[in-house]
Design a protein around this motif. Structure first.
Motif, PDB file in Angstrom:
ATOM      1  N   ILE A  64       0.882  -1.335  -0.163  1.00  0.00           N
ATOM      2  CA  ILE A  64       0.024  -0.130  -0.083  1.00  0.00           C
ATOM      3  C   ILE A  64       0.881   1.209  -0.060  1.00  0.00           C
ATOM      4  O   ILE A  64       1.909   1.203   0.804  1.00  0.00           O
ATOM      5  CB  ILE A  64      -0.840  -0.078   1.227  1.00  0.00           C
ATOM      6  CG1 ILE A  64      -2.048  -1.235   0.963  1.00  0.00           C
ATOM      7  CG2 ILE A  64      -1.709   1.384   1.402  1.00  0.00           C
ATOM      8  CD1 ILE A  64      -3.000  -1.046   2.186  1.00  0.00           C
ATOM      9  N   ALA A  65       0.521   2.218  -0.872  1.00  0.00           N
ATOM     10  CA  ALA A  65       1.508   3.209  -0.922  1.00  0.00           C
ATOM     11  C   ALA A  65       0.487   4.606  -0.798  1.00  0.00           C
ATOM     12  O   ALA A  65      -0.546   4.734  -1.132  1.00  0.00           O
ATOM     13  CB  ALA A  65       1.807   3.429  -2.552  1.00  0.00           C
ATOM     14  N   ALA A  66       1.123   5.510   0.069  1.00  0.00           N
ATOM     15  CA  ALA A  66       0.428   6.786   0.262  1.00  0.00           C
ATOM     16  C   ALA A  66       1.240   7.631  -0.957  1.00  0.00           C
ATOM     17  O   ALA A  66       2.277   7.737  -0.906  1.00  0.00           O
ATOM     18  CB  ALA A  66       0.988   7.275   1.749  1.00  0.00           C
ATOM     19  N   ARG A 108       4.771   1.896   1.761  1.00  0.00           N
ATOM     20  CA  ARG A 108       5.579   2.844   0.959  1.00  0.00           C
ATOM     21  C   ARG A 108       5.178   4.467   0.715  1.00  0.00           C
ATOM     22  O   ARG A 108       3.892   4.766   0.685  1.00  0.00           O
ATOM     23  CB  ARG A 108       5.846   2.514  -0.285  1.00  0.00           C
ATOM     24  CG  ARG A 108       6.853   2.771  -1.151  1.00  0.00           C
ATOM     25  CD  ARG A 108       7.055   2.301  -2.560  1.00  0.00           C
ATOM     26  NE  ARG A 108       6.121   2.722  -3.503  1.00  0.00           N
ATOM     27  CZ  ARG A 108       5.982   1.957  -4.375  1.00  0.00           C
ATOM     28  NH1 ARG A 108       6.562   0.697  -4.757  1.00  0.00           N
ATOM     29  NH2 ARG A 108       4.991   2.405  -5.205  1.00  0.00           N
ATOM     30  N   LEU A 109       5.729   5.358   0.876  1.00  0.00           N
ATOM     31  CA  LEU A 109       5.353   6.682   0.525  1.00  0.00           C
ATOM     32  C   LEU A 109       5.794   7.156  -0.582  1.00  0.00           C
ATOM     33  O   LEU A 109       7.331   7.293  -0.776  1.00  0.00           O
ATOM     34  CB  LEU A 109       6.078   7.613   1.921  1.00  0.00           C
ATOM     35  CG  LEU A 109       5.639   6.815   3.180  1.00  0.00           C
ATOM     36  CD1 LEU A 109       6.473   7.726   4.320  1.00  0.00           C
ATOM     37  CD2 LEU A 109       4.043   7.222   3.453  1.00  0.00           C
ATOM     38  N   LYS A 124       9.049   6.564  -6.305  1.00  0.00           N
ATOM     39  CA  LYS A 124       8.851   5.634  -5.289  1.00  0.00           C
ATOM     40  C   LYS A 124       9.570   5.785  -4.413  1.00  0.00           C
ATOM     41  O   LYS A 124      10.930   5.902  -4.334  1.00  0.00           O
ATOM     42  CB  LYS A 124       8.683   4.117  -6.094  1.00  0.00           C
ATOM     43  CG  LYS A 124       7.992   3.860  -7.212  1.00  0.00           C
ATOM     44  CD  LYS A 124       8.217   2.596  -7.890  1.00  0.00           C
ATOM     45  CE  LYS A 124       7.145   2.554  -9.134  1.00  0.00           C
ATOM     46  NZ  LYS A 124       7.351   1.397  -9.932  1.00  0.00           N
ATOM     47  N   ASN A 125       9.111   5.410  -3.164  1.00  0.00           N
ATOM     48  CA  ASN A 125       9.760   5.403  -1.674  1.00  0.00           C
ATOM     49  C   ASN A 125      10.736   6.965  -1.723  1.00  0.00           C
ATOM     50  O   ASN A 125      11.863   6.936  -1.496  1.00  0.00           O
ATOM     51  CB  ASN A 125      10.936   4.460  -1.760  1.00  0.00           C
ATOM     52  CG  ASN A 125      10.737   3.414  -0.691  1.00  0.00           C
ATOM     53  OD1 ASN A 125       9.489   3.429  -0.009  1.00  0.00           O
ATOM     54  ND2 ASN A 125      11.297   2.337  -0.746  1.00  0.00           N
ATOM     55  N   ALA A 126       9.935   7.913  -2.025  1.00  0.00           N
ATOM     56  CA  ALA A 126      10.349   9.278  -1.877  1.00  0.00           C
ATOM     57  C   ALA A 126      11.087   9.464  -0.712  1.00  0.00           C
ATOM     58  O   ALA A 126      12.102  10.467  -0.528  1.00  0.00           O
ATOM     59  CB  ALA A 126       9.268  10.282  -2.446  1.00  0.00           C
ATOM     60  N   TRP A 127      10.487   9.132   0.503  1.00  0.00           N
ATOM     61  CA  TRP A 127      11.050   9.482   1.800  1.00  0.00           C
ATOM     62  C   TRP A 127      10.878   8.313   2.559  1.00  0.00           C
ATOM     63  O   TRP A 127       9.936   7.484   2.335  1.00  0.00           O
ATOM     64  CB  TRP A 127      10.863  10.745   2.138  1.00  0.00           C
ATOM     65  CG  TRP A 127       9.323  10.810   2.794  1.00  0.00           C
ATOM     66  CD1 TRP A 127       8.772  10.460   4.021  1.00  0.00           C
ATOM     67  CD2 TRP A 127       8.192  11.235   2.061  1.00  0.00           C
ATOM     68  NE1 TRP A 127       7.377  10.772   3.802  1.00  0.00           N
ATOM     69  CE2 TRP A 127       7.144  10.915   2.786  1.00  0.00           C
ATOM     70  CE3 TRP A 127       8.078  11.673   0.669  1.00  0.00           C
ATOM     71  CZ2 TRP A 127       5.725  11.264   2.195  1.00  0.00           C
ATOM     72  CZ3 TRP A 127       6.672  11.799   0.333  1.00  0.00           C
ATOM     73  CH2 TRP A 127       5.708  12.090   0.959  1.00  0.00           C
TER      74      TRP A 127
END
Length: 132
Positions: A64-66, A108-109, A124-127
């Motif tokens: 799940i990604a925000a 994941r953010l 993806k996975n910016a932080w």
């Protein structure tokens, strides 16, 4: 009587803000379509909780990604627009959402930047935040 410290909005401020909000919503919609084309399922848009707000929550497999959407002309401006405090609020809101739906998989953010000519960049996975 003490003088008022707040000044009335300058002419055009409200219309400028409305245009920016409309452009932001258009960018969120565009990113939602793009994510669907890439195999994500949109779980929520403009999700609000007492902990924070998430533009898009999307799922793909066990992830799940925000996704924070920024409508900016360049990558540097978009990256600077997300301060550490906002990053933490988004992370807490995602963890709360995942707990609410009983998700045990990965979180994941991400950041999606909508630039000139509606060019989309998905980071993806910016932080990162501390693992839960």
């Amino acid at each position: 009587m003490a003088p008022s410290r707040s000044r009335p909005p300058a002419p055009g401020d409200k219309s400028k803000r409305k245009r920016a909000e409309k452009a932001g919503r258009r960018a969120e919609t565009l990113c939602g379509f793009w994510l669907r084309l890439k195999g994500y399922r949109i779980l929520a848009t403009r999700y609000r909780s007492p902990l924070g707000e998430i533009d898009i929550i999307a799922k793909r497999a066990n992830l799940i990604a925000a996704i924070e959407v920024k409508n900016r002309t360049n990558r540097a401006d978009a990256l600077l627009a997300i301060r550490p405090q906002q990053q933490n609020r988004i992370a807490r809101a995602l963890e709360s959402y995942a707990g609410h739906i009983g998700h045990q998989g990965d979180l994941r953010l991400d950041l999606m930047i909508v630039g000139k000519w509606y060019r989309i960049e998905h980071l993806k996975n910016a932080w990162h935040t501390e693992p839960r």
